[in-house]
Design a protein around this motif. Sequence first.
Motif, PDB file in Angstrom:
ATOM      1  N   ILE A 187     121.198-121.772  54.845  1.00 49.70           N
ATOM      2  CA  ILE A 187     122.123-121.409  53.558  1.00 49.70           C
ATOM      3  C   ILE A 187     121.571-120.837  52.336  1.00 49.70           C
ATOM      4  CG2 ILE A 187     123.335-122.974  51.895  1.00 49.70           C
ATOM      5  CD1 ILE A 187     124.134-124.759  53.987  1.00 49.70           C
ATOM      6  N   GLN A 188     120.182-121.109  52.218  1.00 48.49           N
ATOM      7  CA  GLN A 188     119.496-120.707  51.120  1.00 48.49           C
ATOM      8  C   GLN A 188     119.330-118.981  51.371  1.00 48.49           C
ATOM      9  OE1 GLN A 188     119.112-122.540  48.674  1.00 48.49           O
ATOM     10  NE2 GLN A 188     120.003-124.010  50.052  1.00 48.49           N
ATOM     11  N   TYR A 189     119.133-118.735  52.627  1.00 49.34           N
ATOM     12  CA  TYR A 189     119.089-117.335  52.935  1.00 49.34           C
ATOM     13  C   TYR A 189     120.455-116.461  52.529  1.00 49.34           C
ATOM     14  CZ  TYR A 189     118.973-112.943  56.098  1.00 49.34           C
ATOM     15  OH  TYR A 189     118.751-111.903  56.651  1.00 49.34           O
ATOM     16  N   ALA A 190     121.502-117.276  52.857  1.00 47.32           N
ATOM     17  CA  ALA A 190     122.825-116.645  52.375  1.00 47.32           C
ATOM     18  C   ALA A 190     122.863-116.525  51.107  1.00 47.32           C
ATOM     19  CB  ALA A 190     123.820-117.532  53.212  1.00 47.32           C
ATOM     20  N   LEU A 191     122.557-117.663  50.257  1.00 47.81           N
ATOM     21  CA  LEU A 191     122.661-117.418  49.071  1.00 47.81           C
ATOM     22  C   LEU A 191     121.694-116.561  48.241  1.00 47.81           C
ATOM     23  CD1 LEU A 191     122.716-121.320  48.200  1.00 47.81           C
ATOM     24  CD2 LEU A 191     124.530-119.896  47.825  1.00 47.81           C
ATOM     25  N   GLY A 192     120.530-116.540  49.098  1.00 47.07           N
ATOM     26  CA  GLY A 192     119.662-115.246  48.276  1.00 47.07           C
ATOM     27  C   GLY A 192     120.232-113.980  48.577  1.00 47.07           C
ATOM     28  N   LYS A 193     120.986-113.634  49.450  1.00 47.83           N
ATOM     29  CA  LYS A 193     121.888-112.128  49.635  1.00 47.83           C
ATOM     30  C   LYS A 193     123.059-112.369  48.864  1.00 47.83           C
ATOM     31  CE  LYS A 193     121.496-110.123  53.345  1.00 47.83           C
ATOM     32  NZ  LYS A 193     121.550-109.359  54.736  1.00 47.83           N
ATOM     33  N   GLY A 194     123.025-113.252  48.080  1.00 50.03           N
ATOM     34  CA  GLY A 194     124.303-113.423  46.940  1.00 50.03           C
ATOM     35  C   GLY A 194     125.346-113.389  47.754  1.00 50.03           C
ATOM     36  N   ILE A 195     125.721-114.412  48.681  1.00 48.63           N
ATOM     37  CA  ILE A 195     126.945-114.953  49.437  1.00 48.63           C
ATOM     38  C   ILE A 195     127.187-116.238  49.016  1.00 48.63           C
ATOM     39  CG2 ILE A 195     128.065-114.886  51.621  1.00 48.63           C
ATOM     40  CD1 ILE A 195     126.018-112.879  52.537  1.00 48.63           C
ATOM     41  N   PRO A 196     128.088-116.757  48.373  1.00 48.06           N
ATOM     42  CA  PRO A 196     128.470-117.995  48.041  1.00 48.06           C
ATOM     43  C   PRO A 196     129.011-118.815  49.374  1.00 48.06           C
ATOM     44  CG  PRO A 196     129.899-116.404  46.730  1.00 48.06           C
ATOM     45  CD  PRO A 196     129.178-115.643  47.874  1.00 48.06           C
ATOM     46  N   VAL A 197     128.513-120.065  49.335  1.00 43.74           N
ATOM     47  CA  VAL A 197     128.778-120.789  50.765  1.00 43.74           C
ATOM     48  C   VAL A 197     129.680-121.940  50.401  1.00 43.74           C
ATOM     49  CG1 VAL A 197     127.495-122.174  52.279  1.00 43.74           C
ATOM     50  CG2 VAL A 197     126.497-119.971  51.578  1.00 43.74           C
ATOM     51  N   VAL A 198     130.637-122.201  51.254  1.00 42.59           N
ATOM     52  CA  VAL A 198     131.575-123.130  50.869  1.00 42.59           C
ATOM     53  C   VAL A 198     131.784-124.236  52.089  1.00 42.59           C
ATOM     54  CG1 VAL A 198     134.006-123.810  50.306  1.00 42.59           C
ATOM     55  CG2 VAL A 198     132.993-121.829  49.596  1.00 42.59           C
ATOM     56  N   ALA A 199     131.770-125.685  51.645  1.00 35.32           N
ATOM     57  CA  ALA A 199     131.858-126.497  52.895  1.00 35.32           C
ATOM     58  C   ALA A 199     132.957-127.735  52.594  1.00 35.32           C
ATOM     59  CB  ALA A 199     130.579-127.291  53.556  1.00 35.32           C
ATOM     60  N   SER A 200     133.268-128.251  53.795  1.00 35.37           N
ATOM     61  CA  SER A 200     133.937-129.442  53.218  1.00 35.37           C
ATOM     62  C   SER A 200     133.481-130.779  52.874  1.00 35.37           C
ATOM     63  CB  SER A 200     134.878-129.997  54.649  1.00 35.37           C
ATOM     64  OG  SER A 200     135.448-128.783  55.231  1.00 35.37           O
TER      65      SER A 200
END
Length: 386
Positions: A187-200
Amino acid sequence: MTQTPLRAAALTLASAALTVLPAVPARADAIRAQEWGLQAVHAQQAWRTTKGEGVTVAVLDTGVDANHPDLQDQVLPEKDLVGFGAGPGDAAWARHGTGMASVIAGHGHGAGRQDGVLGIAPAAKILPVRVILEDNDPQRERARTEKAGALADGIRWAADHGADVISMSLGDDSESAHPEPREDAAIQYALGKGIPVVASAGNGGDKGNHVSYPAAYPGVIATTAVTHQGDRAHFSTRHWYATVSAPGEDILMAGNDDGYLSGWGTSPAAAFTSGAIALIRSAHPHLSPAQIRHLLTSTAQDTPQGGRDDDYGAGLIDPAAALQAADDLRPAPQKPSSAAYDHTYFGPGPTEDAPEDTPTNWLPWSAAAAGAALISAAFLLWRTRR
């Protein structure tokens, strides 16, 4: 790397809550009239700006039926990180994932696409990443143990293959739920690439409100569920990590084999939030995940007293208001690449030159001066000898 067995066994769809009803006729009056969630989040107003053009939402789920008429030409080739289980044509295939994809990007069908499910971002693309099997899949238990790392791998794969938003309508809110380093790092990798992450946020509101992962990982936009009246859905987990809320009860959505479902849970709520982010990213592609999170929370409807609470987070999402507020934002400045390491562990990265009177500055400059003097002396000696 291996996953903790308890964690592997507990990971499940965050809406076991998806209920299958008899097939709903694909008529405008039977489907569109029941999509109360679109009106609640002011989707029509948001569509005056964008419908999600140019944005890809990765749906980490049970797979997506790309042939459903409400999703045709909207779904990119799937990445299957499970590799076994039910397939197209089976009742236990891609039901949940198809439903979530339609909440995000369903475009309807028929003349003028007036029939069928309309998603909150109907022009966005869906990138299906299969990381889990349906609850009624005979291979479910095998997948829980043999493919326990699929979620972490799926997050990284999506981040590296064009996802602009990562949507996860799944999680572990069992009594044994705990953070997994691989998932957190992904998740931190995705956020570091500028990608928002959503979860239930989880469906444990009636079962102890246990912390749910991946919702509780840092940076994740965790979504709780509300009813038609705007009240917290009784099943919706109440916890400190709640970021925003979205419609999550009596949600009409596409099912596999051209059918339709009615579902409840924080799963469709998370899908609504992912679609809202797709709208924001379509109009403002350079905003950071932190800026998008702030837009959602600062423009939410029905904000609880004090700014947030564990039931609703900051309130019900309002993508139309978020899009309007985003017009006044500038993209977050990019950090120098050499300063990517965290200050706590690796120091601050590049700094300005220190003043000349700093005591530690004399050594390199003195050494440079001495070197220059030696070179000059050697040159003069050579000239003299000639």
